[in-house]
Design a protein around this motif. Structure first.
Motif, PDB file in Angstrom:
ATOM      1  N   UNK A 219       0.824  -1.216   0.000  1.00 43.01           N
ATOM      2  CA  UNK A 219       0.000   0.000   0.000  1.00 43.01           C
ATOM      3  C   UNK A 219       0.857   1.265   0.000  1.00 43.01           C
ATOM      4  N   UNK A 220       2.120   1.124   0.452  1.00 44.22           N
ATOM      5  CA  UNK A 220       3.003   2.282   0.521  1.00 44.22           C
ATOM      6  C   UNK A 220       3.881   2.349  -0.729  1.00 44.22           C
ATOM      7  N   UNK A 221       4.537   3.485  -0.925  1.00 44.47           N
ATOM      8  CA  UNK A 221       5.387   3.680  -2.097  1.00 44.47           C
ATOM      9  C   UNK A 221       6.833   3.944  -1.669  1.00 44.47           C
ATOM     10  N   UNK A 222       7.739   3.776  -2.626  1.00 43.16           N
ATOM     11  CA  UNK A 222       9.159   4.080  -2.454  1.00 43.16           C
ATOM     12  C   UNK A 222       9.769   3.383  -1.237  1.00 43.16           C
ATOM     13  N   UNK A 223       9.490   2.081  -1.105  1.00 45.54           N
ATOM     14  CA  UNK A 223       9.986   1.316   0.040  1.00 45.54           C
ATOM     15  C   UNK A 223      11.037   0.276  -0.355  1.00 45.54           C
ATOM     16  N   UNK A 224      11.253   0.062  -1.674  1.00 48.37           N
ATOM     17  CA  UNK A 224      12.058  -1.076  -2.091  1.00 48.37           C
ATOM     18  C   UNK A 224      13.347  -0.650  -2.795  1.00 48.37           C
ATOM     19  N   UNK A 225      14.400  -1.422  -2.537  1.00 46.26           N
ATOM     20  CA  UNK A 225      15.705  -1.171  -3.145  1.00 46.26           C
ATOM     21  C   UNK A 225      15.797  -1.752  -4.554  1.00 46.26           C
ATOM     22  N   UNK A 226      15.047  -2.824  -4.786  1.00 42.10           N
ATOM     23  CA  UNK A 226      15.008  -3.467  -6.102  1.00 42.10           C
ATOM     24  C   UNK A 226      13.560  -3.851  -6.406  1.00 42.10           C
ATOM     25  N   UNK A 227      13.080  -3.511  -7.595  1.00 43.90           N
ATOM     26  CA  UNK A 227      11.734  -3.886  -8.033  1.00 43.90           C
ATOM     27  C   UNK A 227      11.861  -4.591  -9.377  1.00 43.90           C
ATOM     28  N   UNK A 228      11.229  -5.759  -9.493  1.00 41.88           N
ATOM     29  CA  UNK A 228      11.238  -6.479 -10.764  1.00 41.88           C
ATOM     30  C   UNK A 228       9.823  -6.872 -11.150  1.00 41.88           C
ATOM     31  N   UNK A 229       9.570  -6.842 -12.461  1.00 43.51           N
ATOM     32  CA  UNK A 229       8.277  -7.269 -12.992  1.00 43.51           C
ATOM     33  C   UNK A 229       8.534  -8.090 -14.251  1.00 43.51           C
ATOM     34  N   UNK A 230       8.362  -9.389 -14.136  1.00 44.64           N
ATOM     35  CA  UNK A 230       8.525 -10.287 -15.285  1.00 44.64           C
ATOM     36  C   UNK A 230       7.131 -10.760 -15.680  1.00 44.64           C
ATOM     37  N   UNK A 231       6.451  -9.903 -16.441  1.00 46.02           N
ATOM     38  CA  UNK A 231       5.050 -10.187 -16.780  1.00 46.02           C
ATOM     39  C   UNK A 231       4.856 -10.023 -18.296  1.00 46.02           C
ATOM     40  N   UNK A 232       3.702  -9.552 -18.751  1.00 45.92           N
ATOM     41  CA  UNK A 232       3.427  -9.405 -20.175  1.00 45.92           C
ATOM     42  C   UNK A 232       3.505  -7.942 -20.602  1.00 45.92           C
ATOM     43  N   UNK A 233       3.588  -7.743 -21.914  1.00 43.75           N
ATOM     44  CA  UNK A 233       3.753  -6.388 -22.450  1.00 43.75           C
ATOM     45  C   UNK A 233       2.658  -5.430 -22.001  1.00 43.75           C
ATOM     46  N   UNK A 234       1.395  -5.815 -22.163  1.00 39.26           N
ATOM     47  CA  UNK A 234       0.301  -4.885 -21.865  1.00 39.26           C
ATOM     48  C   UNK A 234       0.320  -4.362 -20.431  1.00 39.26           C
ATOM     49  N   UNK A 235       0.390  -5.249 -19.406  1.00 38.83           N
ATOM     50  CA  UNK A 235       0.459  -4.703 -18.045  1.00 38.83           C
ATOM     51  C   UNK A 235       1.737  -3.918 -17.774  1.00 38.83           C
ATOM     52  N   UNK A 236       2.846  -4.286 -18.407  1.00 38.71           N
ATOM     53  CA  UNK A 236       4.078  -3.506 -18.230  1.00 38.71           C
ATOM     54  C   UNK A 236       3.894  -2.084 -18.756  1.00 38.71           C
TER      55      UNK A 236
END
Length: 299
Positions: A219-236
Motif C-alpha cells: 500500500x506504501x510507495x518508495x519502500x524497495x531497493x530493487x523492483x522487478x516485474x517479469x510479466x506481459x507487455x500490456x500490463x508492463x
C-alpha cells in the motif's frame, strides 16, 4: 508469442509446428494441453488479446487419453544453471552442486520454472544486484522464484504480488520448500490495478487474508531497493508508473517478459521518463530492461 501467452493464461503446455497438410509457411499450428475444467476459448481469447492479436485464432478441441500428466511434466524439468553458484532445482531432482545456492522449486501451474529466458535474465540481474540487506519487490511473483532467490542471495525482505490466487499458493509452497519463513517473504494478492486484496504470511498453501506487513508495504510507495516485474507487455505498459512507484529514488527497476525485436522499443519509450542509465540484456529473442529510478523528474 502466442505460445508463451497461452502458458500464462492456463495452458499446461504449448508446442509449435507447421501442419503437414499446409503448404503456406505463414500458417502455424500450436498444440496446447488444458485440464478438463478450463475454459479453453477464454484462455485463447485472453492470450491473443495480451499480445495484440485483433482476430481470434481458429482452434479445435479434442479430448486426450488419460495419463499421469504430473509425472510427464516432472520428467521434462531438469536443474537449471544460472551462474557458477546459483541453480534452480526441481523438487524431485537432486542438486548437481550441493555447495551452490540451490532454489528448490515445484512450479505447479504458476509461471517461473527458471528455464524460460525471461526468468533467467531476471535471475542474472538479481544476482548482480544483491549485496545484502535489500528490500525486494517481485511484481507478478508467479512461482515465487525471484523472491526466494533474492532472499537466498542476501536480501533482508522479499514481497511478491500477483493477481492469481494459484500463483500465491505456488509461491507459498515453494517458500516452504526453501525454508523461507513468513517474516522474510510476504505475498499479497492484488486486483488488476495493483490494489492489495489480501496478504499472506503463512506457508500452509492456503491463501488467507490477514492484516500484515505485506499489505502495508504494498500500500506504501518508495519502500524497495530493487523492483522487478517479469510479466506481459500490456500490463508492463499500462502499469509502468505503478510498478516504478514502489522503488526508492535511485533504486533499480527491472522489467522483462518482452520480445527483443517487437516489444522492446515500446518498453524503452514507456520507461524512459521513470528510469535513467537504462540497459538491456537479451537471451533467445527475449529482453530484460533495467535502470535506476530517477531522483529528479524527467523532462
Amino acid at each position: 508469442m502466442l505460445s508463451d501467452a497461452l502458458l500464462c493464461f492456463g495452458a499446461s503446455s504449448a508446442s509449435m509446428d507447421e501442419p503437414d497438410d499446409c503448404d503456406s509457411t505463414d500458417e502455424i499450428s500450436i498444440n496446447s494441453i488444458f485440464t478438463e475444467c478450463q475454459d479453453v476459448g477464454a484462455c485463447i481469447s485472453n492470450a491473443a488479446g495480451s499480445i495484440g492479436l485483433k482476430d481470434m485464432p481458429s482452434y479445435v478441441v479434442t479430448m486426450g487419453e488419460h495419463c499421469d500428466w504430473i509425472k510427464k511434466t516432472q520428467e521434462s524439468f531438469h536443474p537449471v544453471k544460472i551462474s557458477e553458484d546459483l541453480w534452480i532445482v526441481p523438487e524431485w531432482r537432486t542438486p548437481p552442486d550441493a555447495q551452490a545456492t540451490n532454489i528448490i522449486l515445484n512450479p505447479g501451474l504458476a509461471f517461473g520454472t527458471g528455464d524460460h529466458p525471461t526468468t533467467k535474465l531476471c535471475l542474472v540481474l538479481l544476482y548482480s544486484l544483491i549485496k545484502g540487506g535489500e528490500f525486494f519487490l517481485d511484481y507478478g511473483t508467479g512461482s515465487g522464484i525471484l523472491g526466494i532467490a533474492a532472499l537466498k542471495l542476501g536480501a533482508a525482505l522479499s514481497v511478491g504480488v500477483d493477481v492469481d490466487p494459484q500463483a500465491i499458493r505456488s509461491a507459498l509452497q515453494n517458500a516452504a520448500l526453501n525454508n523461507v519463513g513468513p517474516q522474510e517473504m510476504q505475498l499479497c494478492l492484488v486486483d488488476s490495478m495493483g490494489n492489495p486484496l489480501s496478504a499472506v504470511g503463512t506457508t500452509d498453501g492456503n491463501v488467507k487474508g490477514q492484516s500484515s506487513h505485506g499489505i502495508r508495504l504494498v500500500a506504501e510507495k518508495e519502500k524497495f531497493d530493487i523492483v522487478m516485474a517479469n510479466i506481459l507487455l500490456n500490463p508492463l505498459m499500462e502499469m509502468a508508473d505503478h510498478i516504478v512507484s514502489y522503488a526508492k529514488p535511485g533504486a533499480v527497476v527491472g522489467v522483462s517478459g518482452i520480445l527483443s525485436e517487437q516489444q522492446l522499443p515500446q518498453i524503452e519509450g514507456r520507461y524512459m521518463q521513470f528510469l535513467e542509465g537504462m540497459s538491456v540484456s537479451e537471451m533467445d529473442g527475449w529482453a530484460c530492461l533495467s535502470g535506476r529510478k530517477r531522483i529528479t523528474k524527467y523532462s
